[in-house]
Design an enzyme around this catalytic site. Structure first.
Site, PDB file in Angstrom:
ATOM      1  N   ARG A   6       0.818  -1.232   0.000  1.00  0.00           N
ATOM      2  CA  ARG A   6       0.000   0.000   0.000  1.00  0.00           C
ATOM      3  C   ARG A   6       0.844   1.270   0.000  1.00  0.00           C
ATOM      4  O   ARG A   6       0.390   2.323   0.433  1.00  0.00           O
ATOM      5  CB  ARG A   6      -0.967   0.029   1.191  1.00  0.00           C
ATOM      6  CG  ARG A   6      -1.966  -1.108   1.198  1.00  0.00           C
ATOM      7  CD  ARG A   6      -3.113  -0.845   2.162  1.00  0.00           C
ATOM      8  NE  ARG A   6      -4.026  -1.962   2.155  1.00  0.00           N
ATOM      9  CZ  ARG A   6      -3.927  -3.021   2.969  1.00  0.00           C
ATOM     10  NH1 ARG A   6      -2.968  -3.076   3.861  1.00  0.00           N
ATOM     11  NH2 ARG A   6      -4.791  -4.009   2.876  1.00  0.00           N
ATOM     12  N   LYS A  42       2.799  11.737 -10.650  1.00  0.00           N
ATOM     13  CA  LYS A  42       2.014  10.918 -11.568  1.00  0.00           C
ATOM     14  C   LYS A  42       2.808   9.668 -11.905  1.00  0.00           C
ATOM     15  O   LYS A  42       3.891   9.758 -12.486  1.00  0.00           O
ATOM     16  CB  LYS A  42       1.711  11.684 -12.854  1.00  0.00           C
ATOM     17  CG  LYS A  42       0.562  12.659 -12.751  1.00  0.00           C
ATOM     18  CD  LYS A  42       0.158  13.128 -14.159  1.00  0.00           C
ATOM     19  CE  LYS A  42      -0.969  14.115 -14.119  1.00  0.00           C
ATOM     20  NZ  LYS A  42      -1.330  14.558 -15.496  1.00  0.00           N
ATOM     21  N   GLU A  83       9.844  20.088 -23.527  1.00  0.00           N
ATOM     22  CA  GLU A  83       9.046  20.292 -22.307  1.00  0.00           C
ATOM     23  C   GLU A  83       9.555  21.504 -21.520  1.00  0.00           C
ATOM     24  O   GLU A  83       8.772  22.259 -20.921  1.00  0.00           O
ATOM     25  CB  GLU A  83       9.067  19.039 -21.416  1.00  0.00           C
ATOM     26  CG  GLU A  83       8.503  17.774 -22.064  1.00  0.00           C
ATOM     27  CD  GLU A  83       6.963  17.704 -22.073  1.00  0.00           C
ATOM     28  OE1 GLU A  83       6.309  18.654 -21.608  1.00  0.00           O
ATOM     29  OE2 GLU A  83       6.427  16.698 -22.578  1.00  0.00           O
ATOM     30  N   LYS A  87       7.556  23.541 -12.849  1.00  0.00           N
ATOM     31  CA  LYS A  87       6.766  22.318 -12.692  1.00  0.00           C
ATOM     32  C   LYS A  87       6.391  22.121 -11.224  1.00  0.00           C
ATOM     33  O   LYS A  87       5.256  21.773 -10.899  1.00  0.00           O
ATOM     34  CB  LYS A  87       7.556  21.116 -13.220  1.00  0.00           C
ATOM     35  CG  LYS A  87       6.861  19.769 -13.033  1.00  0.00           C
ATOM     36  CD  LYS A  87       5.772  19.499 -14.070  1.00  0.00           C
ATOM     37  CE  LYS A  87       4.907  18.310 -13.710  1.00  0.00           C
ATOM     38  NZ  LYS A  87       5.177  17.102 -14.464  1.00  0.00           N
ATOM     39  N   GLU A 103      -4.658  17.824 -10.420  1.00  0.00           N
ATOM     40  CA  GLU A 103      -5.151  18.281 -11.717  1.00  0.00           C
ATOM     41  C   GLU A 103      -6.659  18.502 -11.690  1.00  0.00           C
ATOM     42  O   GLU A 103      -7.366  18.161 -12.631  1.00  0.00           O
ATOM     43  CB  GLU A 103      -4.776  17.253 -12.798  1.00  0.00           C
ATOM     44  CG  GLU A 103      -4.754  17.847 -14.199  1.00  0.00           C
ATOM     45  CD  GLU A 103      -4.134  16.893 -15.207  1.00  0.00           C
ATOM     46  OE1 GLU A 103      -2.911  16.833 -15.259  1.00  0.00           O
ATOM     47  OE2 GLU A 103      -4.881  16.215 -15.922  1.00  0.00           O
ATOM     48  N   ARG A 143      -2.707  22.852 -13.282  1.00  0.00           N
ATOM     49  CA  ARG A 143      -1.893  21.753 -13.796  1.00  0.00           C
ATOM     50  C   ARG A 143      -2.210  21.450 -15.263  1.00  0.00           C
ATOM     51  O   ARG A 143      -1.341  21.010 -16.014  1.00  0.00           O
ATOM     52  CB  ARG A 143      -2.072  20.506 -12.923  1.00  0.00           C
ATOM     53  CG  ARG A 143      -1.029  19.442 -13.178  1.00  0.00           C
ATOM     54  CD  ARG A 143      -0.858  18.503 -12.000  1.00  0.00           C
ATOM     55  NE  ARG A 143       0.140  17.485 -12.280  1.00  0.00           N
ATOM     56  CZ  ARG A 143       0.624  16.646 -11.379  1.00  0.00           C
ATOM     57  NH1 ARG A 143       0.210  16.714 -10.129  1.00  0.00           N
ATOM     58  NH2 ARG A 143       1.524  15.749 -11.705  1.00  0.00           N
ATOM     59  N   ASN A 197      -0.414  20.845 -20.176  1.00  0.00           N
ATOM     60  CA  ASN A 197      -0.804  20.069 -21.357  1.00  0.00           C
ATOM     61  C   ASN A 197      -0.750  20.881 -22.647  1.00  0.00           C
ATOM     62  O   ASN A 197      -1.242  20.437 -23.679  1.00  0.00           O
ATOM     63  CB  ASN A 197      -2.212  19.496 -21.168  1.00  0.00           C
ATOM     64  CG  ASN A 197      -2.236  18.428 -20.102  1.00  0.00           C
ATOM     65  OD1 ASN A 197      -1.266  17.688 -19.943  1.00  0.00           O
ATOM     66  ND2 ASN A 197      -3.310  18.361 -19.349  1.00  0.00           N
ATOM     67  N   HIS A 204      -0.277  19.189 -25.919  1.00  0.00           N
ATOM     68  CA  HIS A 204      -0.435  17.753 -25.676  1.00  0.00           C
ATOM     69  C   HIS A 204      -1.683  17.161 -26.333  1.00  0.00           C
ATOM     70  O   HIS A 204      -1.719  15.964 -26.582  1.00  0.00           O
ATOM     71  CB  HIS A 204      -0.439  17.460 -24.172  1.00  0.00           C
ATOM     72  CG  HIS A 204       0.936  17.436 -23.579  1.00  0.00           C
ATOM     73  ND1 HIS A 204       1.799  18.513 -23.638  1.00  0.00           N
ATOM     74  CD2 HIS A 204       1.627  16.455 -22.915  1.00  0.00           C
ATOM     75  CE1 HIS A 204       2.939  18.212 -23.038  1.00  0.00           C
ATOM     76  NE2 HIS A 204       2.870  16.969 -22.593  1.00  0.00           N
ATOM     77  N   HIS A 206      -0.529  14.155 -28.270  1.00  0.00           N
ATOM     78  CA  HIS A 206      -0.946  12.778 -27.985  1.00  0.00           C
ATOM     79  C   HIS A 206      -1.570  12.133 -29.223  1.00  0.00           C
ATOM     80  O   HIS A 206      -1.355  10.952 -29.502  1.00  0.00           O
ATOM     81  CB  HIS A 206      -1.971  12.754 -26.844  1.00  0.00           C
ATOM     82  CG  HIS A 206      -1.368  12.939 -25.490  1.00  0.00           C
ATOM     83  ND1 HIS A 206      -2.062  13.477 -24.425  1.00  0.00           N
ATOM     84  CD2 HIS A 206      -0.130  12.658 -25.012  1.00  0.00           C
ATOM     85  CE1 HIS A 206      -1.282  13.523 -23.359  1.00  0.00           C
ATOM     86  NE2 HIS A 206      -0.097  13.030 -23.689  1.00  0.00           N
ATOM     87  N   HIS A 257       7.882  11.656 -27.422  1.00  0.00           N
ATOM     88  CA  HIS A 257       6.804  12.443 -26.824  1.00  0.00           C
ATOM     89  C   HIS A 257       7.069  13.947 -26.987  1.00  0.00           C
ATOM     90  O   HIS A 257       6.189  14.695 -27.430  1.00  0.00           O
ATOM     91  CB  HIS A 257       6.665  12.082 -25.345  1.00  0.00           C
ATOM     92  CG  HIS A 257       5.634  12.885 -24.628  1.00  0.00           C
ATOM     93  ND1 HIS A 257       4.284  12.799 -24.892  1.00  0.00           N
ATOM     94  CD2 HIS A 257       5.754  13.838 -23.660  1.00  0.00           C
ATOM     95  CE1 HIS A 257       3.625  13.642 -24.122  1.00  0.00           C
ATOM     96  NE2 HIS A 257       4.475  14.286 -23.361  1.00  0.00           N
TER      97      HIS A 257
END
Lengths: 369, 369
Positions: free
Chosen positions: B126, B148, B190, B232, B242, B247, B251, B254, B258, B271
């Site tokens: 956990r 993340k 980025e 960041k 988010e 946040r 993106n 993105h 994506h 990416h």
């Protein structure tokens, strides 16, 4: 509107506060309670196949009645498939329906359902809203509250999981009507444990009204389940991540209990049954340490037996049990943190228990047969 | 003691605060930084095989020198095995060594290492303490900060994961020495994005000193990486889950990025490369909406090209890209939340972008070849 007569407790956590609702027919309120909890989006109901069709249909209707577009998946959920393969089936289903971040995953079933479906909810899209509908007594008074979710690995039970709090816990006492007597007893073990460790009055109620309680008739059983739920909720609110000295108290009887489950092969004893025997071993240790008198040990034995719980184990050896306690994952740096009673409703932890006292106490709960 | 000259940022989260350390040779400080972060117990270092043997050995020695008994596992970590099967290998290794709750799992490698090993750390028992040692520029300025963690499913990328914050992020600029030029460019994308959305000065620095930056010589590159890390860290501290409006700004580029990755088949574009093209599409949209002038769009194109980034894509159709943007998991209830610039360092979100403007802007970044 939310019905506050049915509110057993509010759990307060870093992930938010949530209500635990306990009532006969509570499932009819699932839609309104979810709206009250701020939930919207679709509902993804994952139910143990044992709840199909009647209970699942009632839940489905109560959700749709309140505007939740609902998808249902039924699964055979048991300790033997409480693993990542089963979680993956839920992921595939959620992917197929394109479940999104604001959709809610609902677990309906016993402890395995809550643990496993909860783990899926905790990890799908990094966590989506989750609702617990525990349908066994053990999961009502214990596992559904507190955000511990997990699955098993071949190497051990609950090795993979998360602390992931639900948005709502909804407990319908009517779901217990079809629960086998032995499973009811396993649930009473955890409820009685709450009295033993933290509430002498609750223990007293269990001792005085065993028939009312076990028949589930009248108000007393519902109120007593609510009180047991409250204790769990208070402990979790005080020590969400089991880092303090509070949540560990819930492990009364669990060190030897887990060992009994492991050594006798999972499934021979229900978890609550193993905990009952483990509580007898723990009481034996406390007696030998001079913390408890013999009279109280007998009193604990009597109440457990009155609720159809075993107080001794057969087919295991002291050596095997001792070895298994040492590999329990709650041990830290090799020393075991024992939960002991100093009296009714008064639990403490001890690390300095001599092994010979543990051995003697374990020997006392092993029957010769 | 902790060296505060090397401290780029402190990230503040509901799971606690943590330091992001950025320096040449920072790996030598991993043991002291971990002690400083309150960590004890054993260390379980999971490293991308590309870091073996030199970087792994240096880390191992720095850990043992500070009293951390260390186990090392090296894995080939790539997008194609960023899945639950690989996580399961880590679980098995942790089980075999009986890793406990106070032991620390360390991820050393690029973005896949951080995401995948982080997910294992988030879910083992956990959640056990976790340290990020990102070794690619993209993971340094972006993925290693913010908690993340995720793995892919056959149905999509990063569908399974958690928000799980590390206790420490340690970035050794020396690890970049062996990074291929194309991957460096993907990282710069980025970092430049952070300037574009939130810091006009940072954008200015990238424009003025492209050679100093890309050679990694002198202080400027290290300081600029620290500044990008800071941005960041500030965004994550303001909007950990988010859920707010902050946040999501990360993106920028993105949505189309994506889509480009998905349509061209993962792996064709890095990416960061896809994001660079996506930022050009987003700037085109903003220009057509009257938010940006042509001059700024040209300026954005120039800086991206100066850092060896593509600004157009080949072998895809407008229809395919549009369809893919609609299935992006960040869409809610079907409407896409576009991140747009109003000027250098000034990003906002818009939901009301007409599809014909999106189509025209996507068409502009598709090259005929």
């Amino acid at each position: 509107m939310a019905n506050d007569e049915n509110l057993a407790a509010v759990v307060s956590t870093t992930q938010g506060d949530y209500r635990v609702v306990v009532a006969r027919g509570a499932i009819e309120d699932i839609g309104t309670e979810m709206i009250n909890a701020g939930l919207s989006g679709r509902a993804f109901l994952v139910a143990d196949v044992a709840m199909f069709p009647t209970a699942v249909h009632r839940a489905h209707e109560a959700l749709e009645r309140n505007g939740f577009v609902t998808n249902v998946m039924t699964l055979e959920l048991s300790e033997s498939n409480k693993n990542l393969d089963t979680v993956q089936k839920i992921y595939e289903w959620l992917a197929q329906h394109r479940a999104e971040r604001l959709d809610t995953v609902i677990a309906m079933g016993g402890g395995v359902a809550g643990d496993l479906v909860g783990f899926a909810a905790a990890t799908w899209l990094r966590g989506v809203p989750f609702v617990q509908v525990p349908t066994s007594l053990a999961s009502m008074v214990d596992a559904s509250i507190g955000g511990k979710v997990a699955v098993n690995l071949p190497a051990g039970k609950n090795l993979v999981g998360a602390f992931y709090q639900p948005k709502l816990v909804l407990q319908d006492i009517d779901h217990l009507k079809t629960l086998p007597k032995r499973e009811m007893a396993g649930g009473w073990a955890e409820a009685i444990k709450h009295g033993l460790i933290l509430d002498a009055n609750l223990l007293d109620t269990f001792e005085r009204f065993p028939d009312e309680m076990q028949s589930l008739k009248g108000d007393l059983a519902v109120k007593t389940i609510r009180r047991s739920v409250q204790i769990k909720a208070e402990v979790v609110s005080a020590d969400e991540f089991e880092r303090g000295d509070t949540r560990v108290l819930l492990n009364y009887g669990h060190t030897v209990g887990h060992a009994i489950e492991a050594v006798s092969g999972y499934g021979k004893y229900l978890h609550g049954e193993a905990v009952a025997i483990g509580m007898m071993a723990a009481a034996g240790i406390a007696e030998k340490l001079g913390m408890l008198d013999r009279e109280f040990v007998d009193r604990q034995r009597a109440v457990l037996q009155r609720y159809n719980l075993p107080v001794s184990v057969s087919g295991v050896t002291v050596d095997a049990i001792i070895a298994a306690t040492k590999s329990d994952k709650k041990s830290r740096g090799g020393t075991i943190r024992w939960v002991q009673l100093e009296g009714p409703g008064k639990a403490v932890t001890r690390r300095d228990v001599p092994e010979e006292i543990v051995r003697a106490s374990v020997a006392e709960v092993i029957s010769k047969s």
